[in-house]
Design a protein around this motif. Structure first.
Motif, short mmCIF file in Angstrom:
data_model
loop_
_atom_site.label_atom_id
_atom_site.label_comp_id
_atom_site.label_asym_id
_atom_site.label_seq_id
_atom_site.Cartn_x
_atom_site.Cartn_y
_atom_site.Cartn_z
N UNK A 41 33.02 -65.47 -15.17
CA UNK A 41 33.69 -63.90 -15.58
C UNK A 41 34.02 -63.89 -14.13
N UNK A 42 33.53 -64.90 -13.21
CA UNK A 42 34.02 -64.18 -11.59
C UNK A 42 35.00 -65.61 -10.80
N UNK A 43 35.39 -65.11 -10.02
CA UNK A 43 35.96 -66.11 -9.73
C UNK A 43 36.57 -66.20 -7.41
N UNK A 44 35.80 -66.96 -7.28
CA UNK A 44 36.47 -67.36 -5.84
C UNK A 44 37.55 -68.09 -5.12
N UNK A 45 37.92 -68.39 -4.09
CA UNK A 45 39.36 -69.20 -3.45
C UNK A 45 39.05 -69.88 -2.12
N UNK A 46 39.07 -71.08 -2.53
CA UNK A 46 39.02 -72.15 -1.29
C UNK A 46 40.09 -72.83 -1.69
N UNK A 47 40.41 -73.14 -0.36
CA UNK A 47 41.11 -74.10 0.15
C UNK A 47 40.61 -75.89 0.50
N UNK A 48 41.39 -76.32 -0.25
CA UNK A 48 40.35 -78.17 0.05
C UNK A 48 41.06 -78.76 0.77
N UNK A 49 40.82 -79.31 1.83
CA UNK A 49 41.55 -80.28 2.41
C UNK A 49 41.79 -81.37 1.47
N UNK A 50 42.58 -81.91 2.09
CA UNK A 50 42.83 -83.66 1.41
C UNK A 50 41.03 -84.55 2.10
N UNK A 51 40.17 -84.90 1.37
CA UNK A 51 38.96 -85.77 1.74
C UNK A 51 38.17 -85.11 0.16
N UNK A 52 37.16 -85.06 0.87
CA UNK A 52 36.01 -85.03 -0.19
C UNK A 52 35.34 -83.78 0.43
N UNK A 53 35.09 -82.64 -0.82
CA UNK A 53 34.39 -81.21 -0.13
C UNK A 53 33.23 -81.27 -1.33
N UNK A 54 31.89 -80.62 -0.81
CA UNK A 54 30.68 -80.30 -2.09
C UNK A 54 30.44 -78.78 -1.35
N UNK A 55 30.35 -78.11 -2.69
CA UNK A 55 30.15 -76.56 -2.50
C UNK A 55 29.05 -76.49 -3.52
N UNK A 56 28.43 -75.50 -2.78
CA UNK A 56 27.10 -74.55 -3.79
C UNK A 56 26.96 -72.90 -3.64
N UNK A 57 26.56 -72.53 -5.26
CA UNK A 57 26.00 -71.24 -4.92
C UNK A 57 24.86 -71.55 -5.52
N UNK A 58 24.81 -69.96 -5.79
CA UNK A 58 22.82 -69.69 -6.13
C UNK A 58 23.63 -68.21 -7.64
N UNK A 59 22.90 -68.51 -8.56
CA UNK A 59 23.17 -67.33 -10.20
C UNK A 59 21.89 -67.82 -10.52
N UNK A 60 21.50 -66.42 -11.08
CA UNK A 60 20.45 -66.77 -12.00
C UNK A 60 20.68 -68.10 -13.41
N UNK A 61 20.02 -68.29 -13.71
CA UNK A 61 19.52 -69.09 -14.86
C UNK A 61 20.36 -69.16 -15.85
#
Length: 532
Positions: A510-530
């Motif tokens: 129910x939440x949203x973030x916004x990110x611009x991905x360049x042409x290539x590969x990206x790995x991203x992570x975040x934390x939240x309750x299990x």
């Protein structure tokens, strides 16, 4: 009194919100309930960690760590988002656990790395650390799955088995030290960096005297030798363990549908593989090695619904699962096996780069078919072929033609030069992004589990995405959520070269973030309750 309580609550939430901005991982230590917990979750879910590799190589598995002021916030969903792409991560649907990524330490790969150690020890240790260090926070890929041949392969100096004494069905002449010493040396060096390394051993051929061809190069196993061969494999497992190498898995035969007279290989019918596997399972169990998995098949996608299914049906209690190679067929054919045997594991254990191929085209293919695609089709691992070779794809077994159709040679994860320098290849960089997403957060903690993800919107085709959750050793600690994203929007509507960054929303609980991905590969992570 009510006003005072409200003022106090606002003050507490303000202080806790500041904590969230400063260090979201501290939030799991706070015992909060109801409304306060929800506010903290929204403040605490931030993306601080991004790794990126771009098509033009301006970044190569580069960490782009953000600060508290530049973190990417997850905010309540809105009806209008400035994006044509929405990545929807749904952790209520979980699939297979991932056990790791890596490659094969052939004799040639080990010799190449040993020579690097001799010429430039600092480069050797820097390379191994960058490839294999699994520790959270390390600037490293955390590769942790290595296959090792039992005896010679097409990447050995000569043809040999671990018992070349003809007719020795008692294996009194079996000698684990026929494996070159540098194989064990390099393997132990890797283990010194990564103590959770999974080692998977398997033969390219039985000893020559056990075969109808009288040679390890091609042919089939003699029927009268089938009952003896499980003991040979058992002794290999015990031999490696005795050298200080813990064994995760053993396979019966590499590419059992391949008989090639130029290098060690052996055709093996599925019922024979099942028979050997059943006997080996009993031997392993009887020797306190019940934790060692037996992995069947070890061949291409194109026969996924027949040979490996037969092996499992003939010996369901012997095999933990099967492994696939990428050289023929398509990755979605893994589903043919999975649909027939849904309780059995799937591994992707071999694929090779090709010398002089296109860097960016390889990245796209590998992400689409291996590091995202194979996992989408239930694989628990992803491995390339040789870990290290020189710039000509050598050394190889003299006369072996296994890479002759590969543009003149097979490319390894890393190219090592005679002067002690080295260069990491596209297969490494693409794999590193997938490996980073699933390595344990905590020492001794679990690896990542694949979770459901979908990509919607008018530009949804531009992104290939895999999503994972990594649990914690302390169940009260927040889990890590990762996505691996390939942006392959590199041409316009007319097919002209036009690399185009893609801005996407990332939807999660129910939440949203916004990110611009360049042409290539990206790995991203975040934390939240299990759990939400």
């Amino acid at each position: 009194m009510q006003e005072s309580d409200n003022t106090r609550q606002r003050s507490v939430l303000t202080r806790l919100g500041n904590l969230a901005k400063a260090d979201p991982e501290k939030l799991y230590k706070l015992d909060l309930h109801g409304y306060a917990y929800e506010i903290l979750f929204q403040n605490g879910s931030k993306i601080f960690d991004v790794w990126q590799t771009t098509w033009d190589r301006s970044t190569l598995f580069t960490p782009l760590t953000r600060t508290a002021s530049t973190a990417i916030n997850f905010n309540p969903s809105t009806s209008s988002l400035p994006t044509n792409v929405n990545i929807v991560v749904d952790d209520t649907v979980r699939y297979q656990d991932i056990v790791g990524f890596g490659g094969t330490l052939t004799d040639s790969a080990a010799l190449t790395l040993k020579n690097l150690k001799t010429v430039n020890s600092d480069n050797y240790w820097n390379l191994l650390n960058y490839m294999f260090n699994p520790k959270d926070g390390a600037n490293a890929a955390g590769l942790n799955y290595v296959r090792v041949p039992i005896g010679a392969s097409d990447f050995s100096a000569s043809v040999y088995s671990l018992d070349d004494s003809s007719g020795d069905t008692s294996f009194n002449s079996f000698n684990i030290n026929r494996v070159p010493a540098y194989v064990f040396e390099v393997l132990k060096d890797i283990l010194s960096i990564n103590d959770i390394l999974k080692v998977h051993i398997l033969p390219w051929s039985p000893p020559s005297w056990m075969k109808d061809s009288g040679t390890m190069n091609g042919g089939s196993m003699r029927p009268d030798m089938i009952s003896f061969y499980p003991t040979y494999l058992l002794k290999a497992v015990i031999g490696f363990q005795g050298m200080g190498i813990p064994i995760y898995a053993v396979s019966i035969q590499n590419e059992p549908q391949n008989s090639n007279p130029t290098y060690p290989s052996c055709a093996l019918a599925p019922d024979v593989e099942a028979q050997i596997g059943s006997a080996l399972r009993l031997l392993l169990n009887d020797n306190s090695l019940s934790e060692v998995k037996i992995i069947g098949y070890e061949h291409n996608w194109d026969d996924a619904g027949t040979y490996p299914v037969t092996v499992i049906q003939d010996a369901p209690d012997a095999f933990a699962g099967v492994a696939f190679h990428c050289y023929e067929g398509n990755v979605d054919e893994q589903d043919d096996f999975h649909n027939a045997e849904p309780s059995k594991e799937i591994y992707l254990t071999e694929c090779s780069g090709t010398l002089n191929s296109d860097w960016w085209s390889d990245i796209k293919w590998d992400m689409d078919n291996l590091w995202i695609g194979a996992l989408e089709h239930n694989a628990k691992s992803g491995l390339m072929w040789n870990i290290a070779l020189d710039g000509n794809g050598k050394p190889m077994l003299p006369g072996a033609n296994s890479c002759s159709g590969n543009g003149g040679g097979c490319r390894a994860l890393v190219t090592v030069n005679s002067d002690g320098s080295y260069s990491l290849n596209q297969e490494f960089y693409s794999m590193a992004h997938a490996s980073k997403a699933i390595i344990p957060k905590d020492p001794g903690g679990p690896f990542g589990t694949r979770i459901r993800v979908s990509v919607t919107g008018s530009l949804g085709w531009a992104l290939r995405v895999g999503a994972y959750v990594t649990g914690r050793t302390n169940s009260g600690d927040w889990s890590r959520y990762s996505i691996v994203v390939l942006n392959w929007f590199d041409t316009d509507g007319s097919g002209n070269w036009s690399p185009t960054p893609v801005t996407a929303s990332i939807s999660f609980r129910g939440l949203q973030a916004t990110y611009t991905f360049p042409v290539g590969v990206s790995t991203i992570w975040w934390y939240a309750p299990s759990t939400p």
